[in-house]
Scaffold this motif. Structure first.
Motif, PDB file in Angstrom:
ATOM      1  N   ASP A 364      17.314  -6.579  -7.935  1.00  0.00           N
ATOM      2  CA  ASP A 364      15.826  -6.560  -8.260  1.00  0.00           C
ATOM      3  C   ASP A 364      15.489  -5.613  -9.274  1.00  0.00           C
ATOM      4  O   ASP A 364      14.478  -5.659  -9.500  1.00  0.00           O
ATOM      5  N   TYR A 368      12.593  -6.420 -12.289  1.00  0.00           N
ATOM      6  CA  TYR A 368      11.553  -5.456 -12.755  1.00  0.00           C
ATOM      7  C   TYR A 368      11.874  -5.341 -14.113  1.00  0.00           C
ATOM      8  O   TYR A 368      10.568  -5.341 -14.811  1.00  0.00           O
ATOM      9  N   ASP A 373       9.041 -11.802 -11.189  1.00  0.00           N
ATOM     10  CA  ASP A 373       8.933 -11.571  -9.934  1.00  0.00           C
ATOM     11  C   ASP A 373      10.417 -11.653  -9.347  1.00  0.00           C
ATOM     12  O   ASP A 373      11.099 -12.599  -9.522  1.00  0.00           O
ATOM     13  N   ARG A 418       1.590  -9.393  -0.047  1.00  0.00           N
ATOM     14  CA  ARG A 418       2.031  -8.322  -0.856  1.00  0.00           C
ATOM     15  C   ARG A 418       0.696  -8.029  -1.544  1.00  0.00           C
ATOM     16  O   ARG A 418       0.291  -6.460  -1.707  1.00  0.00           O
ATOM     17  N   HIS A 422      -0.671  -3.970  -1.154  1.00  0.00           N
ATOM     18  CA  HIS A 422      -0.898  -3.187  -2.169  1.00  0.00           C
ATOM     19  C   HIS A 422      -2.227  -2.599  -2.480  1.00  0.00           C
ATOM     20  O   HIS A 422      -2.414  -1.619  -2.998  1.00  0.00           O
ATOM     21  N   GLY A 431       4.924  -2.036   1.282  1.00  0.00           N
ATOM     22  CA  GLY A 431       5.176  -3.048   0.128  1.00  0.00           C
ATOM     23  C   GLY A 431       6.446  -4.039   0.931  1.00  0.00           C
ATOM     24  O   GLY A 431       6.701  -3.847   2.161  1.00  0.00           O
ATOM     25  N   ASP A 733       8.907  -1.494  -3.872  1.00  0.00           N
ATOM     26  CA  ASP A 733       7.337  -2.242  -4.139  1.00  0.00           C
ATOM     27  C   ASP A 733       6.404  -1.329  -3.554  1.00  0.00           C
ATOM     28  O   ASP A 733       5.191  -1.670  -4.263  1.00  0.00           O
TER      29      ASP A 733
END
Ligand code: FES
Ligand code: FES
Lengths: 760, 156
Positions: A364, A368, A373, A418, A422, A431, A733
């Motif tokens: 992950d 980022y 993604d 998502r 957000h 998230g 997230d």
């Protein structure tokens, strides 16, 4: 007919209405209460133990120390280094020192008191990272290392040179306590022939069988182990029941009376095995397009005072340390080291939840960094049919990871959800996080010696069928699932089939019930036995009809003539005729896993016969005012080959996921720097309750395993394994803060959120 | 000391150890082993029973305190309309795995359905929050209570 159906578990009613008997519910004439004296300190020499005073207490019938053990003072597990009772020195808080059996609980307590245990304390080694310090005591061998496993694939130094982005991160995990609702317990009953019968809560009766024979100095033929209804295990009743049974057995022999020994909750938490705490350092590199190019992983497991199962637990952790990804160059070093703490052992996932937490977080983080993604990044790198794992194993079939990922993404409406989360304006930030994982089914190349199963199937004259296997029911539903497999094999109603209890004198040694192997491995052995029986029945029918066997088919609960399918003999009649004709109606079949190849120096080879696959998507809410994190929703997609009973599969997914959530959010067992446990109580070790449990959407993917019964492959551990990293990724997230050490308690989360408030 | 009380509707009169817990006399003296001990400290609810109709953890109740009161355990509740419906629903919903927590959940759910025959999901979560289950993840337990409530209503 029976396979794929949501039949009701065979043991459900008796458990619900309170009539099922667990070991604590049993009693015998003349039965005594047994209890253990444990070390209150982590390391030291025993300087006083007053056995005579203890023996003089009214009602005391037996006192046993290391010197009174009739056989070997050893609890045989993988490496024979753990004594049944400490001999002169203690190595962890909770280590057993002496045993008492008496007529009443109060007499037992008085006797423990009267022993006036005194220990001269020595400085303990409690920080695993100091295992090699020159000042640290040597607890095992020259270097305090119980096991070192390696994987070497390609040249990582060259490969990292070609990477566009490289990250290096360290992740840590803490203990996890099994917290099975039924504590450990055994009832030992001396037999008239000088042997011993043991009743108790356990996963692996054949381990207990060997261990009890050893400590009692008895031939294995005089030892009988009967598994009682078992109130949860999760790995926690794999090896340590051998200790508990050994204690009850030596007491019972000494007193020549039945002895029931049930651990109380604190005693169980302090002295029984746990999930290994870990530290994993990962260096991970990818090119600009998002393709992984190299990984270096260094793993350290805190094994505790004795080696027990650590080597094999660490092996699974090593093989799973790079996740289900294609990575051409890999170097892994993993060590399990000795400390003066409780010996860690098996726990659902068996070393893989620790390393999967690290790799799934690192994946992950790298995504980022690359500005890709996290779902897309996984799409690029996950293993597909024809790919090779980091051990060089080609995935030939039964690979449903991509389908798991896509179905979880779809079910959660990932992209839109998502965005919506957000856009919420609230002090509670939400998230989504993802994890994609895999599970090598069965014992694999790390446990080939144990990988056998046996099954016994017997058709009764009235057409009902009994079967027995040596793997065990501990709540997962094995007896029901295997019953469905047998019913399906003959084409008879499920109700006609019943599973015998596990008794080592009557059922074939099937190796341990671990590694999510019971359905697949016992299922295979059962199917072989059924095939043999069907041949015998076909002969009987052929003789009745005066034809050849090969034009008889046994299916759909009858004998059918293939040249004229209208001619049949129904099941019950067939069984009665077969019995009359003295046909062989009881068959024992054996099966062993297909061989795996493994080179321990390079860590290359076929690690496991087949893999199960899983994708989790977690929705979390982080309360920025309190630091509290909640797992609100979970989409959990599992490729298990075939769901023999979907209700039971969902039960495994829901239960395992919630255990994984506990591991991620609240469960923290603390042993301080002196080796003293700080919270050995369910009131201070927080397992999830009804109020914490998330809404879970189980998604079952069936990419059949051609060697499994009706395509099934085991997966009972997998639901736990990927939850903590999915939560960590979801927290990131939600609030853009990375937590690299579970559990993510408010105490840890809240201080990190302060910066966030200022930004707002 | 001697106490007198009703157990599942039957009167009993017995000699007890003054330090005994209600859980001990149920399991050891009355052979009612459906009530389980999971922790002995009021945390898990495996020892749930009804005392004068109220849900209690029998590991926390000194036995002498039940003198002249009424105790209901799983062995009594399984014969009642609500208890039967709950047991059926737990079996049908797949709410039982190892089963060690199950009698406690049936007892606690009985207490809930007696006072609130049609609870919502969040009321069920609140009412059962004193009972721990390590196997099921609770989803199917909550479903089972909803199902039992529906079945009882249909029958009435
Ligand atoms: S045994 Fe009473 S609450 Fe756990
Ligand atoms: S079913 Fe095992 S604790 Fe609930």
């Amino acid at each position: 007919m029976a396979v794929g159906k949501r039949v009701i578990r065979v043991d459900a009613r008796a458990k619900a209405d309170g009539s099922a008997k667990y070991v604590a519910d049993m009693s015998m004439p003349g039965m005594l209460v047994g209890r253990v004296l444990h070390s209150p300190v982590a390391r030291g020499r025993i300087t006083n133990l007053d056995i005579d005073s203890a023996r003089k207490i009214a009602g005391v019938r037996a006192v046993v120390t290391a010197e009174d053990i009739p056989g070997g003072n050893i609890c045989h597990i993988v490496i024979d280094d753990m004594p049944l009772l400490a001999n002169g020195e203690v190595k962890y808080t909770g280590e057993p020192i002496a045993l008492v059996a008496a007529e009443s609980r109060s007499a037992v307590e008085d006797a423990l008191e009267a022993m006036n245990l005194q220990i001269e304390q020595l400085p303990p080694l409690t920080d695993p990272e100091k295992y090699a310090d020159p000042d640290s005591p040597r607890l095992s061998g020259k270097d305090n290392i119980f096991a070192h496993h390696k994987i070497r694939r390609g040249k990582t130094d060259v490969a990292f040179g070609k990477a566009d982005i490289v990250i290096e991160r360290t992740y840590r995990t803490t203990y996890q306590e099994h917290a099975y609702l039924e504590t450990q317990g055994m009832l030992a009953v001396p037999t008239q022939e000088g042997g011993i019968d043991i009743y108790g809560s356990m996963q692996c009766p054949f381990y207990v069988h060997g261990a009890v024979a050893t400590v009692c100095g008895l031939p294995q033929s005089k030892v009988r182990i009967i598994q009682t209804t078992t109130g949860g295990a999760f790995g926690g009743k794999e090896d340590v029941p051998s200790l508990v049974a050994g204690w009850a057995a030596v007491l019972a022999l000494k007193a020549n009376r039945p002895v029931k020994l049930i651990l109380d909750r604190s005693e169980d938490i302090i002295s029984m095995s746990k999930r290994h705490p870990s530290r994993t350092h990962i260096k991970l590199g990818a090119d600009k397009k998002g393709k992984l190019v190299a990984a270096e992983v260094d793993i350290l497991f805190d094994a505790g005072a004795y080696a027990t199962l650590s080597s094999v637990v660490l092996w699974r952790g090593t093989v799973h340390a790079c996740g289900p990804y294609r990575i051409p160059a890999v170097k892994i070093d993993a060590r399990a080291v000795a400390t003066n703490k409780v010996p860690c052992g098996a726990y659902r996932g068996f070393g893989s939840p620790q390393t999967l937490f690290a790799i799934e977080s690192a994946i992950d983080e790298l995504a980022y960094k690359l500005d890709i993604d996290p779902v897309e990044f996984r799409r690029i790198n996950i293993l597909k049919k024809g790919d090779k794992t980091v051990t060089g194993q080609k995935i030939r079939s039964s690979c449903g990871l991509e389908e798991c990922l896509e179905r979880a993404v779809q079910a959660s409406d990932f992209i839109n959800l998502r965005k919506k989360l957000h856009s919420e304006d609230s002090p509670v930030k939400r998230g989504l996080g993802i994890s994609t994982i895999f599970y090598g089914m069965g014992l694999g190349a790390g446990g080939t010696k144990l990988a056998r199963t046996g099954a016994y199937v017997s058709i009764q004259p009235d057409g009902s069928v009994q079967f027995a296997v040596g793997t065990t029911e501990m709540g997962q539903g094995m007896r029901t699932v295997l019953g469905q497999i047998v019913a399906e094999a003959f084409g008879i109603p499920f109700e006609k089939v019943s599973c015998l209890p596990v008794d080592t004198s009557r059922v074939p040694d099937s190796g341990p019930t671990v590694a999510s192997r019971a359905t697949t491995m016992s299922g295979r052995a059962l199917l072989q036995a059924c095939t043999h029986l069907k041949r015998n029945l076909a002969k009987v029918a052929a003789a009745e009809w005066g034809t050849k066997d090969r034009i008889v088919n046994i299916a759909a609960g009858k004998a059918i003539r293939t040249d004229n399918p209208d001619i049949t003999i129904p099941w019950n009649e067939l069984a009665a005729i077969a019995f009359d004709k003295k046909a062989e109606l009881t068959v024992v079949a054996h099966d062993s896993s297909p061989p795996t190849s493994w080179n321990p120096e390079t860590g290359q080879g076929d690690a496991y016969v087949v893999y199960s696959w899983c994708a989790n998507i977690a929705q979390v809410a982080v309360d920025t005012r309190t630091g509290e994190v909640r797992l609100e929703k979970l989409w959990a997609a599992h490729d298990i080959g075939k769901a023999i009973n979907p209700t039971l599969v969902e039960g495994q997914i829901e239960g395992g996921s919630v255990q994984g959530m506990g591991y991620g959010l609240t469960e923290e067992y603390i042993i301080d720097e002196n080796g003293i446990p700080l919270n050995p109580k369910l009131s201070f070790y927080y397992i999830p309750t009804t109020e914490d449990a998330p809404t879970i959407e189980p998604i079952i993917v069936e990419s059949a395993y051609d060697k499994g019964p009706f395509g099934a492959k085991g997966f009972g551990e997998q639901p736990l394994m990927g939850i903590a990293p999915a939560i960590a990724n979801a927290i990131f997230d939600a609030v853009k803060i990375r937590f690299r050490e579970q559990p993510f308690t408010p105490e840890k989360v809240w201080p990190e959120l302060k910066g966030l408030d200022n930004e707002d | 000391m001697r106490i007198e009380f009703t157990i599942n509707g039957h009167p009993v009169n017995m000699e007890i150890d003054p330090s005994a817990r209600l859980l001990d006399i149920l399991r050891e003296n009355l052979d009612l082993t459906g009530t389980k001990e999971g922790c002995g400290e009021g945390e898990c609810g495996a020892c749930s029973v009804l005392l004068d109709g109220a849900l209690v953890n029998s590991c926390l109740v000194p036995a002498f305190q039940v003198d002249s009161r009424s105790v209901e355990t799983i062995e009594g509740l399984r014969e009642t309309e609500i208890g039967k419906a709950l047991i059926d629903a737990f079996c049908e919903s797949g709410a039982i795995q190892c089963g060690f927590c199950s009698p406690g959940f049936i007892v606690a759910s009985t207490a809930l359905l007696r006072s609130n025959p049609e609870p919502t999901e969040s009321e069920i979560r609140a009412a059962l929050s004193g009972n721990l289950c390590r196997c099921t993840g609770y989803t199917k337990i909550i479903e089972a209570v909803l199902l039992a409530s529906k079945k009882i209503k249909e029958k009435r």
